[in-house]
Design a protein around this motif. Structure first.
Motif, mmCIF file in Angstrom:
data_model
loop_
_atom_site.group_PDB
_atom_site.id
_atom_site.type_symbol
_atom_site.label_atom_id
_atom_site.label_comp_id
_atom_site.label_asym_id
_atom_site.label_seq_id
_atom_site.Cartn_x
_atom_site.Cartn_y
_atom_site.Cartn_z
ATOM 1 N N VAL A 419 0.987 -1.447 0.122
ATOM 2 C CA VAL A 419 -0.088 -0.085 -0.108
ATOM 3 C C VAL A 419 0.817 1.257 0.180
ATOM 4 C CG1 VAL A 419 -1.858 -1.147 1.288
ATOM 5 C CG2 VAL A 419 -0.296 -0.061 2.565
ATOM 6 N N GLY A 420 2.239 1.236 0.010
ATOM 7 C CA GLY A 420 3.093 2.310 -0.172
ATOM 8 C C GLY A 420 3.387 2.929 1.362
ATOM 9 N N ASP A 421 4.246 3.958 1.311
ATOM 10 C CA ASP A 421 4.444 4.654 2.423
ATOM 11 C C ASP A 421 3.128 5.510 2.723
ATOM 12 O OD1 ASP A 421 7.061 4.093 3.086
ATOM 13 O OD2 ASP A 421 7.553 5.713 1.446
ATOM 14 N N ASP A 422 2.494 6.021 2.076
ATOM 15 C CA ASP A 422 1.118 6.616 2.320
ATOM 16 C C ASP A 422 0.157 5.900 3.010
ATOM 17 O OD1 ASP A 422 2.147 9.191 1.517
ATOM 18 O OD2 ASP A 422 1.124 9.313 -0.244
ATOM 19 N N GLY A 423 0.189 4.576 2.414
ATOM 20 C CA GLY A 423 -0.977 3.665 3.026
ATOM 21 C C GLY A 423 -0.583 3.317 4.385
ATOM 22 N N ILE A 424 0.469 3.421 4.909
ATOM 23 C CA ILE A 424 0.783 2.933 6.087
ATOM 24 C C ILE A 424 0.585 3.881 7.062
ATOM 25 C CG2 ILE A 424 2.047 0.895 5.954
ATOM 26 C CD1 ILE A 424 4.547 2.341 6.456
ATOM 27 N N ARG A 425 1.047 5.388 6.578
ATOM 28 C CA ARG A 425 1.068 6.487 7.342
ATOM 29 C C ARG A 425 -0.138 7.128 7.577
ATOM 30 N NH1 ARG A 425 6.718 8.867 4.438
ATOM 31 N NH2 ARG A 425 8.260 7.626 5.598
ATOM 32 N N GLU A 426 -0.952 7.152 6.671
ATOM 33 C CA GLU A 426 -2.337 7.723 6.455
ATOM 34 C C GLU A 426 -3.570 6.949 6.538
ATOM 35 O OE1 GLU A 426 -2.212 11.055 6.842
ATOM 36 O OE2 GLU A 426 0.232 10.933 6.407
ATOM 37 N N ARG A 427 -3.382 5.637 6.256
ATOM 38 C CA ARG A 427 -4.519 4.875 6.144
ATOM 39 C C ARG A 427 -4.458 3.499 6.759
ATOM 40 N NH1 ARG A 427 -3.430 7.172 1.063
ATOM 41 N NH2 ARG A 427 -2.737 5.178 0.291
ATOM 42 N N SER A 428 -3.738 3.215 7.822
ATOM 43 C CA SER A 428 -3.671 1.914 8.583
ATOM 44 C C SER A 428 -3.979 2.258 10.040
ATOM 45 C CB SER A 428 -2.071 1.497 8.641
ATOM 46 O OG SER A 428 -1.371 2.250 9.303
ATOM 47 N N PHE A 429 -4.138 1.303 10.695
ATOM 48 C CA PHE A 429 -4.410 1.377 12.045
ATOM 49 C C PHE A 429 -4.056 0.203 12.937
ATOM 50 C CE2 PHE A 429 -8.201 -0.305 10.375
ATOM 51 C CZ PHE A 429 -8.815 -1.143 11.398
ATOM 52 N N ILE A 430 -4.069 0.269 13.947
ATOM 53 C CA ILE A 430 -3.657 -0.927 15.217
ATOM 54 C C ILE A 430 -4.820 -1.263 15.810
ATOM 55 C CG2 ILE A 430 -1.930 -1.669 16.633
ATOM 56 C CD1 ILE A 430 -0.395 0.705 16.077
ATOM 57 N N HIS A 431 -4.814 -2.723 15.702
ATOM 58 C CA HIS A 431 -5.831 -3.312 16.823
ATOM 59 C C HIS A 431 -4.829 -3.896 17.887
ATOM 60 C CE1 HIS A 431 -10.060 -3.594 16.686
ATOM 61 N NE2 HIS A 431 -9.953 -3.310 15.495
ATOM 62 N N ALA A 432 -4.712 -3.091 18.882
ATOM 63 C CA ALA A 432 -3.635 -3.478 19.947
ATOM 64 C C ALA A 432 -4.200 -4.665 20.833
ATOM 65 C CB ALA A 432 -3.573 -2.301 21.099
ATOM 66 N N HIS A 433 -3.118 -5.533 21.306
ATOM 67 C CA HIS A 433 -3.409 -6.482 22.403
ATOM 68 C C HIS A 433 -4.204 -5.803 23.401
ATOM 69 C CE1 HIS A 433 -3.117 -10.006 24.306
ATOM 70 N NE2 HIS A 433 -2.482 -9.365 25.617
ATOM 71 N N GLY A 434 -3.735 -4.773 24.000
ATOM 72 C CA GLY A 434 -4.501 -3.893 24.927
ATOM 73 C C GLY A 434 -5.291 -4.685 25.862
ATOM 74 N N SER A 435 -4.535 -5.266 26.718
ATOM 75 C CA SER A 435 -5.027 -6.179 27.948
ATOM 76 C C SER A 435 -5.715 -5.558 29.112
ATOM 77 C CB SER A 435 -3.850 -7.176 28.336
ATOM 78 O OG SER A 435 -2.681 -6.629 28.751
ATOM 79 N N SER A 436 -5.092 -4.275 29.182
ATOM 80 C CA SER A 436 -5.625 -3.661 30.371
ATOM 81 C C SER A 436 -4.938 -3.735 31.529
ATOM 82 C CB SER A 436 -7.046 -3.821 30.843
ATOM 83 O OG SER A 436 -7.540 -3.149 31.608
ATOM 84 N N THR A 437 -3.495 -4.194 31.359
ATOM 85 C CA THR A 437 -2.597 -4.429 32.593
ATOM 86 C C THR A 437 -1.601 -3.191 32.611
ATOM 87 O OG1 THR A 437 -0.897 -5.443 31.661
ATOM 88 C CG2 THR A 437 -2.544 -6.858 32.444
ATOM 89 N N PRO A 438 -1.114 -2.549 33.802
ATOM 90 C CA PRO A 438 -0.263 -1.639 33.938
ATOM 91 C C PRO A 438 1.040 -1.682 33.024
ATOM 92 C CG PRO A 438 -1.211 -1.998 36.146
ATOM 93 C CD PRO A 438 -1.736 -3.037 35.050
ATOM 94 N N ALA A 439 1.515 -2.973 33.084
ATOM 95 C CA ALA A 439 2.700 -3.433 32.228
ATOM 96 C C ALA A 439 2.464 -3.073 30.835
ATOM 97 C CB ALA A 439 3.020 -4.851 32.460
ATOM 98 N N ASN A 440 1.272 -3.811 30.341
ATOM 99 C CA ASN A 440 0.782 -3.732 28.872
ATOM 100 C C ASN A 440 0.834 -2.327 28.294
ATOM 101 O OD1 ASN A 440 -1.769 -3.422 26.872
ATOM 102 N ND2 ASN A 440 -0.447 -5.325 26.234
ATOM 103 N N ARG A 441 0.346 -1.467 29.126
ATOM 104 C CA ARG A 441 -0.054 0.101 28.429
ATOM 105 C C ARG A 441 1.246 0.780 28.297
ATOM 106 N NH1 ARG A 441 -2.131 1.670 34.386
ATOM 107 N NH2 ARG A 441 -0.330 3.011 35.007
#
Length: 631
Positions: A419-441
């Motif tokens: 998707v090119g540089d623009d694709g990852i810089r402007e049109r991508s997002f992350i689904h984080a593991h985001g477990s809700s622990t102080p260490a993870n954040r």
């Protein structure tokens, strides 16, 4: 040229509801939906929970009066919403204020005079040395204790963890098919994979007619095994409870059973099968297997998924002993109140005190791009890569390490080539593991920050669906994948609404972590990130439907894509027909026990092919040239 694995169907269930047709996703962003989508989401959840009923004519209350969609929202909207997402653990699981346990007691003798009666039938085969046994009657004996004795008595105690991401209240998978003696995780497997298959809009018979028997793969499993009374839980408790082990508890308890149940009772599959296990990254581990089998041409269709039902006192005790779960006392301290909001138990990247366990089943159906084109399959997205790396030497099995830096960096680099540089810089997002622990954040946000810095990403949107559905262990990254598909469809990235603000120790400079839903059209790629106990790190690259179609158009041309679009109209219509049935409570669960059995004697075996009854195409033996220069 590698084949592109296309997502042609997806389904399952978690605390947000049904996954197909983005229902679970819509529950998470319901405040940001258009009116029609919001009302339909409420109606579907209302039927699932039994708060309202559905039939071919529409929706009705439990009293029998007809309901419009707006009636459902005005009369039952709050009740329906309260029956979903993370909430107080319901009594149907166990009583969190009085959870059963066995209390050990030491009975002391009273000058050698302690005496009690016991049924002859209950007299142990090996009588303790401190017991003096005398006849009392035809049915009982008299026991005199010569010394202290240890006994266990039924008791209750408070469970420090009181919330979980449970399936919607009132929705019982066991009632949807003949589920006798099936552990809950396998019940969820059956209903979840059925949902995914129906969402395709292509019958399984059509799929079977298009491929060879060994061109279908199933990769699915669980991490915590089947831990309730019908699986390993009941087997391991039996001696302590004084009950007998059943013939089904051990085999049905295995963590490979989700794949086995799909093969034996849903698909009748004779192709590749397996269950990869990688702690919290298990769904991505299985997705990697399915993706790579399609890319290598070993499979043309892959069913990938995971199912987990870990809301049991034993599993919660285990995680709580590690100080991994958010406790009631911890939440009280965070909120400064004696009555904390349990619906906000999971707080990724905010001030938090541990993760919230959840249950889920999630499945995706993958096809290679040529088969998807041929069958007119829906294109919900594509999975180009899944990267898995370990952490190396560790001081603690649960501590993070370098593996996730490797997986995410490789994933972003791989996506950039598509998707090119623009694709990852402007049109991508992350689904984080985001477990809700102080260490993870801290550790996961630092990971995102450093990778963003390396690739020139300045405002990287971050989603963390565990805030809504909890941490379902094995299927957790499946919860993330189906949510990402919803973001592609609606142009919405779920905000982390259980936090008031991002915690001060989060590396947020290059990240967009919002407490409200983020509107962002034209998304190209989602990075699905998972950090598992033991150093099981994985990151998947999920491409949007538009990117997938663009890639297919370049490979096959405009005319082929036009033909696909024409064929897909009928496919979409059949899928929509299932959606309407499911919306009104008809889930069409597929369970074929003792049906369509194959007769091994009917196999057609030659020195070149093997034909299987019920399949149009024969299996062709591989022509192996890998070692030609060595023989």
């Amino acid at each position: 040229m590698a084949r592109l694995p296309i997502i042609v169907g997806f389904g399952g269930y978690n605390a947000a509801g049904r996954s197909s047709f983005h229902h679970g996703f819509r529950r998470m962003v319901i405040e940001s939906l258009d009116e029609q989508s919001r009302l339909e989401t409420l109606a579907g959840l209302g039927v699932m929970t039994g708060i309202i009923k559905g039939d071919n004519s529409g929706f009705i209350s439990t009293e029998g009066d007809s309901l419009s969609l707006k009636d459902i929202e005005s009369r039952f909207g709050k009740q329906i919403l309260d029956a979903t997402l993370i909430r107080r653990i319901e009594p149907s699981y166990f009583d969190v204020d009085a959870t059963p346990w066995q209390q050990s007691l030491t009975l002391a003798t009273d000058d050698g005079k302690t005496r009690f009666l016991l049924s002859r039938r209950q007299l142990p085969e090996v009588v303790p040395a401190t017991w003096h046994v005398e006849d009392y009657s035809d049915t009982h004996v008299s026991i005199t204790l010569a010394d202290n004795v240890e006994v266990k008595v039924d008791s209750m105690r408070d469970m420090p963890v009181k919330s979980a991401g449970q399936l919607p209240s009132g929705f019982d998978p066991a009632l949807l098919y003949n589920s006798r003696f099936h552990p809950r995780g396998l019940q969820m497997t059956i209903i979840g994979v059925s949902d995914a298959l129906h969402s395709m809009g292509i019958t399984w018979e059509e799929v079977v007619a298009a491929v060879k028997p060994d061109e279908i793969a199933v990769h699915a499993g669980s991490v915590m095994t089947q831990a309730d009374e019908y699986g390993f839980g009941g087997m391991l408790q039996s001696r302590l409870k004084g009950t007998r082990v059943t013939a089904k508890q051990l085999p049905l308890g295995l963590n490979t059973m989700p794949a086995d149940f799909i093969n034996a009772y849903v698909l009748g599959n004779v192709g590749t099968t397996g269950a990869a296990t990688g702690a919290c990254a298990t769904f991505l581990y299985n997705l990697k297997q399915g993706v790579e089998s399609i890319q290598a041409g070993k499979a043309r269709v892959a069913i990938v998924g995971s199912s987990e039902a870990p809301i049991t006192p034993e599993i919660i005790d285990g995680f709580a002993a590690m100080s991994a779960l958010g406790t009631f006392e911890g939440l009280k301290k965070l909120e400064g109140t004696d009555n904390p909001d349990l619906r906000r138990s999971s707080r990724p990247f905010g001030e938090n005190c541990g993760f919230t366990i959840g249950e889920s089943c999630q499945f995706v159906v993958l096809m290679d791009d040529a088969l998807a084109l041929e069958l007119g399959a829906q294109i919900h997205g594509a999975v180009s890569d899944v990267f898995v790396n370990a952490d190396g030497f560790k001081k603690s099995i649960s501590a993070p390490g370098p593996g996730n830096f490797i997986t995410l960096s490789k994933a972003v680099a791989a996506a950039r080539q598509l998707v090119g540089d623009d694709g990852i810089r402007e049109r991508s997002f992350i689904h984080a593991h985001g477990s809700s622990t102080p260490a993870n954040r801290q550790t996961e946000s630092e990971l995102f920050h450093r990778v963003a810095e390396a690739f020139g990403i300045e405002h990287w949107p971050v989603a963390a669906v565990k805030a809504y559905v909890g941490h379902s262990i094995g299927p957790a990254s499946g919860d993330q994948v189906v949510s990402a598909l919803g973001s592609f469809h609606y142009g919405l990235i779920p905000g982390i609404k259980t936090i008031d603000k991002v915690a001060d120790d989060v590396y947020a400079e290059r990240l967009d972590i919002s407490v409200q839903d983020i509107r962002k059209q034209g998304l190209d790629v989602a990075f699905i990130n998972s950090k598992g106990f033991g150093g099981n790190n994985a990151t998947g690259v999920v491409l949007s439907p538009e990117v997938a179609k663009r890639m297919m158009q370049k490979r096959y041309g405009d005319e082929a894509m036009a033909q696909h679009a024409a064929r897909s109209q009928a496919v979409e219509a059949r899928a929509e027909a299932y959606e309407q049935r499911a919306l009104h409570g008809q889930f069409d669960v597929i369970y074929s026990f003792g049906e369509k059995l194959m007769d091994d004697s009917q196999l057609g075996i030659t020195d070149a092919t093997l034909s299987v009854p019920g399949w149009d195409h024969a299996i062709e033996y591989p022509k192996d040239t890998r070692y030609q220069d060595m023989v």
